[in-house]
Design an enzyme around this catalytic site. Structure first.
Site, PDB file in Angstrom:
ATOM      1  N   GLU A 124      -1.262  -8.703   4.962  1.00 55.38           N
ATOM      2  CA  GLU A 124      -1.266  -8.810   6.332  1.00 55.38           C
ATOM      3  C   GLU A 124      -2.686  -8.786   7.017  1.00 55.38           C
ATOM      4  O   GLU A 124      -2.703  -8.985   8.195  1.00 55.38           O
ATOM      5  CB  GLU A 124      -0.465  -7.653   6.714  1.00 55.38           C
ATOM      6  CG  GLU A 124      -0.707  -6.382   7.187  1.00 55.38           C
ATOM      7  CD  GLU A 124      -0.859  -5.540   5.876  1.00 55.38           C
ATOM      8  OE1 GLU A 124      -0.783  -6.240   4.822  1.00 55.38           O
ATOM      9  OE2 GLU A 124      -1.215  -4.260   6.048  1.00 55.38           O
TER      10      GLU A 124
ATOM     11  N   HIS B 275      -3.663  -5.581   0.904  1.00 52.53           N
ATOM     12  CA  HIS B 275      -2.854  -5.796   2.246  1.00 52.53           C
ATOM     13  C   HIS B 275      -2.981  -7.356   2.551  1.00 52.53           C
ATOM     14  O   HIS B 275      -3.984  -7.860   3.092  1.00 52.53           O
ATOM     15  CB  HIS B 275      -3.809  -5.184   3.250  1.00 52.53           C
ATOM     16  CG  HIS B 275      -3.567  -3.673   3.208  1.00 52.53           C
ATOM     17  ND1 HIS B 275      -2.640  -2.978   4.053  1.00 52.53           N
ATOM     18  CD2 HIS B 275      -4.129  -2.887   2.720  1.00 52.53           C
ATOM     19  CE1 HIS B 275      -2.614  -1.761   3.730  1.00 52.53           C
ATOM     20  NE2 HIS B 275      -3.871  -1.412   3.004  1.00 52.53           N
TER      21      HIS B 275
ATOM     22  N   CYS C 236       0.836  -1.130   0.174  1.00 55.79           N
ATOM     23  CA  CYS C 236       0.068   0.091   0.120  1.00 55.79           C
ATOM     24  C   CYS C 236       0.810   1.228   0.017  1.00 55.79           C
ATOM     25  O   CYS C 236       1.690   1.609  -0.955  1.00 55.79           O
ATOM     26  CB  CYS C 236      -1.084  -0.066   1.124  1.00 55.79           C
ATOM     27  SG  CYS C 236      -2.300   1.021   0.914  1.00 55.79           S
TER      28      CYS C 236
END
Lengths: 228, 747
Positions: free
Chosen positions: A203, A201, A85
């Protein structure tokens, strides 16, 4: 394997990155942007967020922080550098990756799940991916653009890591490539394949509780990489 | 005669002659200009609660906190494992009417600092918004509709712009529309924080000689008199008030959060408070007053954006992203070091004194010297006059059979496409709902947002709900219903309702009808909160919500916290396809208005705002919450979704859109009432077996449960009283999924 999670003022996915890595048994620690050394680390994670408030241009200020010299050295030496990002924006602004991230097609911030297919199959980040991934995006400026030659080179040399693809019920490109990226590119690699920048993302998709474990297919790849 | 003594000066600051004379009497002299400004903001409704205080004492926990010294602790819910949750709502209605992006953004920033000041990390934001119509309704001018759309669009952007950057996920909220909000939209922001209960901070200054430290952004001339502005009505001169609106800097706020939490860890800080409404005035005066100490402040040391700022401006500026702390003498360096590392100002601007006075100097001259208790404890309290309007008595005579006959097929599609009911994806996709990776039920997936904070197995469920239509028609029931609806929403997510924070948005307290609405709604909230065992731990009052278009509908908003023993036991709204569906109901007095009084069906489909909402059974709602939590914990059920606006038909349509198909049979012989009646306590649960256990558990709680159908087939089929109504999936989708983005996306 020990990963440096670089914090800039305004990084806000730093703890998410740290805990997602630690959660799969990868050693991870914070490094402050003013530090000049990545000694003791094997890889770099540049987290999402709004470094310097995104006030000048996303990632532009962070790209000039002291730690970035070391990040460049890591990239050149073939060590793992992973920008997510805002981290992807920093990598583009610092010239480590080509192209730029522009305002989303509709000029609005978008947080939603997208679907990704790996394109490259050989990089450490993509080799463990076995299916279409369902992973969230959360950005206002995630439209990947590059000049024609660069796009041609990225496509030709297999440096497109991930592409947005239609998920269940999605038909139009505006639905599945909501920021309007060139060639629906969601993430790219450097020529050696050791640097990945991506807007979605992974994560955020590391447990059933969080709604998806698909991000693990990318993060687990870091475990496969030996110490450089 | 000095400037401060002139009536036009103090009235322009929002003070009455009575109040001015009281100030002179309390001081024993005429106030200075700076002192007058300090009194005017501290005695504004926004800070002084001069009209609401007597009514708010109905909230037992508030009363306790106001009378004792447990104010800080009163706002924290202990969830075990050494952790506590704190939460609060704040209104930013007037600034958002004038400058929607910044008004909304600074509302988010302000409430985040309220949470931070407790020593908590902000972990979630929610918001409750109201606007005038955003599509033609046959009554509203296109110019006003365009303005409403503009406000809606930019308020949402402001909330996202601030919340996304500061890294606090916006996990939930609601939006409503009514012509009476056209001149005065509502923007209430809620923040939830997580703290270690052993580390709750205090705002009470102490320790004579301890340094007072200014933290965060520089002070500018923005937002001067913001609190007074918030306590006044909006008029044609709104735009002239733009300098009263503050400008937000979420980047600075993010640094402020990290620096504050890190500085608190050093143990060098004695007390801390955010500089919110009334800026330096409020923080210095409240910290000194709470600690029963004095404080001397040298304004020359305050970081300024412009050099030529007068004491008055410095004391009243509402520049954002600032905090005030008292540190242990000799340890201030530890605090300064942390803040400087995060790139923020940290300057010692004064010290705690023994003289009991807040003394403010500028260029060596004393500009204010006042006992802080006069500002905090001597604000006059007014007993508002309550008047029940005729319309209230008339609404009792509402006869639902006089509503026009509408084809139920079309009625449901119309309800699903109504902006207040339709899918809010256009809104929440503009918010980062997941940053901090603790959000485990996203907007639209469960009746409340659910978070799994790191460091505990427990889950936190949060929602914010308001119901102006119900409260307009019956304020007492509206207040009760707002609480039980919010409680039901968190219970449907599998969480036990635990505590309430409220945002009370009303018209002028000097208008007897508005004050009656306020008092009645608060009584209803207090009754329901008591019965549900969910104390009101914090809140906000916003009066004077009226414009040249009239007063807003009375709009109490209830923020509810629920706790799940094990976060993984949370429930989504929809079960997997193939599941059995049951309707759980709370036995209650039969409703003469058949659930159609003050209903969305009457308003949206029939254009009628009449009748009373059904009176909820508070005891039954409590039992319902217990049932849902236990059933979730024992894994007897796999989903729960309550019927609210638009009744069971809307609830079932929302499920059909998730599961792909649904067949249900509703009891009753009046299809309109069965499909669209809003009977409190109706919950559709999904299960994949366990029929007997579910029934036994429901019975043990005094609830009724009936098998109504199955999540199967394609589209939605509902049978009522021998008739069958069918909707195909694409028409449901067209109404529900796309309505808002169609209205809001330029073509």
């Amino acid at each position: 394997m020990r990963v440096a999670v670089v914090r800039f003022p305004g990084s806000n996915c730093d703890q998410d990155g740290l805990y997602s890595l630690r959660g799969i048994g990868i050693q991870a620690d914070y490094v402050w942007q003013d530090d000049h050394s990545l000694k003791g680390f094997d890889a770099v994670w540049i987290p999402g967020g709004f470094s310097y408030g995104d006030y000048l241009r996303c990632g532009a200020m962070a790209a000039r922080a002291p730690i970035m010299d070391e990040v460049k050295r890591f990239a050149d030496e073939g060590r793992i550098v992973f920008g997510i990002c805002n981290g992807f924006q920093v990598l583009c602004e610092s010239g480590i990756l080509p192209g730029a991230l522009m305002g989303n097609l509709r000029q609005k911030f978008l947080c939603r799940y997208v679907h990704l297919d790996r394109v490259n199959t050989t990089s450490p980040f993509t080799q463990g991916v076995t299916k279409t991934l369902r992973i969230p995006i959360a950005h206002g400026e995630g439209r990947y653009v590059a000049d024609k030659d660069t796009l041609k080179r990225l496509e030709g040399e297999g440096l497109v890591a991930f592409r947005y693809v239609a998920g269940p019920g999605e038909t139009s490109e505006e639905e599945f490539n909501p920021n309007g990226s060139d060639n629906a590119i969601a993430g790219i690699l450097n020529p050696k394949g050791n640097v990945l920048g991506m807007m979605p993302h992974p994560e955020r998709s590391v447990s059933e509780t969080l709604g998806s474990t698909d991000g693990l297919q990318i993060l687990q790849a870091l475990k496969l990489v030996g110490v450089a | 005669m000095s400037l401060a003594t002139q009536p036009e000066v103090y009235t322009s600051m929002g003070l009455t002659t009575f109040e001015y004379e009281l100030i002179v009497k309390l001081l024993g002299r005429e106030p200075t200009y700076t002192e007058l400004g300090m009194f005017s903001v501290m005695w504004s409704e926004h800070c002084g609660y001069k009209y609401s205080r007597p009514i708010l004492s109905l909230f037992a926990k508030y009363k306790e906190a106001m009378e004792g010294d447990g104010l800080e602790n009163a706002g924290v819910v202990d969830i075990g494992d050494g952790l506590g949750i704190t939460m609060k709502v704040e209104s930013h209605n007037h600034p958002s009417a004038v400058e929607p992006y910044q008004g909304a953004a600074t509302g988010v920033g302000g409430i985040i600092r309220d949470i931070l000041t407790m020593g908590a990390r902000p972990i979630a934001g929610l918001n409750s918004l109201r606007f005038g119509p955003i599509e033609p309704d046959g009554k509203t001018d296109q110019v006003i509709i365009d303005r409403n759309k503009f406000l809606f669009e930019h308020v949402v952007q402001g909330i996202g712009g601030y919340g996304n950057c500061v890294g606090v996920p916006t996990v939930g909220g609601e939006v409503g529309f009514h012509p009476k909000y056209s001149g005065n939209p509502l923007v209430n922001a809620m923040c939830v924080g997580l703290l270690e209960t052993s580390k709750i901070t205090t705002a009470a200054a102490s320790g004579v000689g301890n340094p007072v430290i200014y933290l965060g952004s520089s002070t500018g001339k923005d937002g001067i008199h913001g609190a007074t502005f918030a306590s006044d009505a909006l008029d044609d001169n709104n735009q002239a008030k733009r300098p009263n609106v503050q400008i937000g800097d979420p980047f600075a706020e993010k640094q402020l959060i990290e620096a504050t939490l890190e500085a608190l860890e050093t143990g060098a800080i004695v007390a801390i408070q955010d500089m919110g409404a009334a800026g330096l005035t409020c923080s210095t005066v409240e910290m000194a007053s709470k600690g029963a100490v004095g404080m001397s402040i040298n304004l020359d040391k305050v970081p300024m954006r412009e050099r030529d700022m007068a004491a008055y401006e410095l004391m009243l500026s509402e520049s954002q992203e600032r905090m005030l702390a008292v540190a242990h003498k000799g340890r201030e360096g530890e605090v300064l070091e942390v803040f400087h590392r995060w790139g923020l100002n940290a300057v010692v601007i004064g010290e705690v004194t023994a003289d009991g006075q807040v003394t403010v100097t500028r260029f060596g001259k004393v500009e204010a010297k006042v006992d802080p208790k006069l500002l905090t404890d001597h604000c006059p309290v007014y007993q508002g006059v309550e008047e029940e309007p005729d319309s209230f008595r008339k609404a009792a005579a509402f006869n639902p059979s006089n509503l026009p006959n509408v084809d139920p097929h079309q009625a449901l599609l119309k309800l699903l496409g109504a902006p207040e009911i339709t899918n809010k994806r256009w809104v929440y996709e503009q918010y980062d709902t997941q940053v901090q990776t603790q959000t485990i039920e996203l907007p639209g997936d469960s009746d409340a947002a659910v978070l799994a904070p790191r460091g505990t197995k427990k889950g936190i469920s949060v929602t914010i709900d308001g119901n102006e239509r119900l409260t307009t028609q019956h304020p007492r029931r509206g207040g009760r219903l707002a609480v039980v609806e919010a409680a039901r929403n968190v219970a449907c997510s599998g969480a036990m309702p635990t505590a309430v924070t409220d945002g009370l948005n009303f018209g002028s307290p000097q208008n007897p009808v508005s004050f009656w609405q306020f008092a009645e709604a608060v009584r209803g909230i207090a009754e329901a909160a008591e019965a549900m065992g969910t104390p009101v731990i914090s809140g906000n009052v916003s009066f004077y919500n009226h414009s040249d278009l009239g007063e807003i509908p009375p709009t109490p908003m209830i923020g509810m916290l629920g706790v799940i023993e094990n976060a993984v036991d949370r429930l989504p709204i929809a079960p997997p396809a193939g599941s059995e569906l049951y309707l759980v109901q709370v036995p209650s007095e039969s409703d003469p208005h058949l659930g159609l009084g003050a209903s969305a069906y009457a308003a949206v489909v029939c254009g009628v705002e009449d009748g009373y909402p059904a009176n909820p059974s508070l005891k039954g709602e409590k039992a319902l919450a217990e049932f849902l939590v236990e059933a979730a914990k024992r894994k007897l059920i796999v989903s729960a979704h309550d019927s609210s606006q638009g009744g069971p038909a809307v609830a079932l349509a929302e499920l059909a859109l998730k599961t792909g198909g649904l067949n249900a049979e509703l009891a009753g012989n009046n299809p309109t009432s069965a499909l669209f009646g809003e009977i409190p306590g109706d919950v559709v649960i999904g299960a994949t077996g366990n029929a007997e256990e579910i029934e036994t558990l429901a019975k043990s709680k005094g609830l009724s449960v009936s098998h109504i159908g199955k999540a199967s087939g394609s589209g939605l089929t509902i049978g009522v009283g021998g008739k069958s109504f069918k909707w195909n999936l694409s028409e449901l989708k067209e109404s529900y999924e796309n309505a808002l983005s169609k209205i809001m996306t330029p073509h």
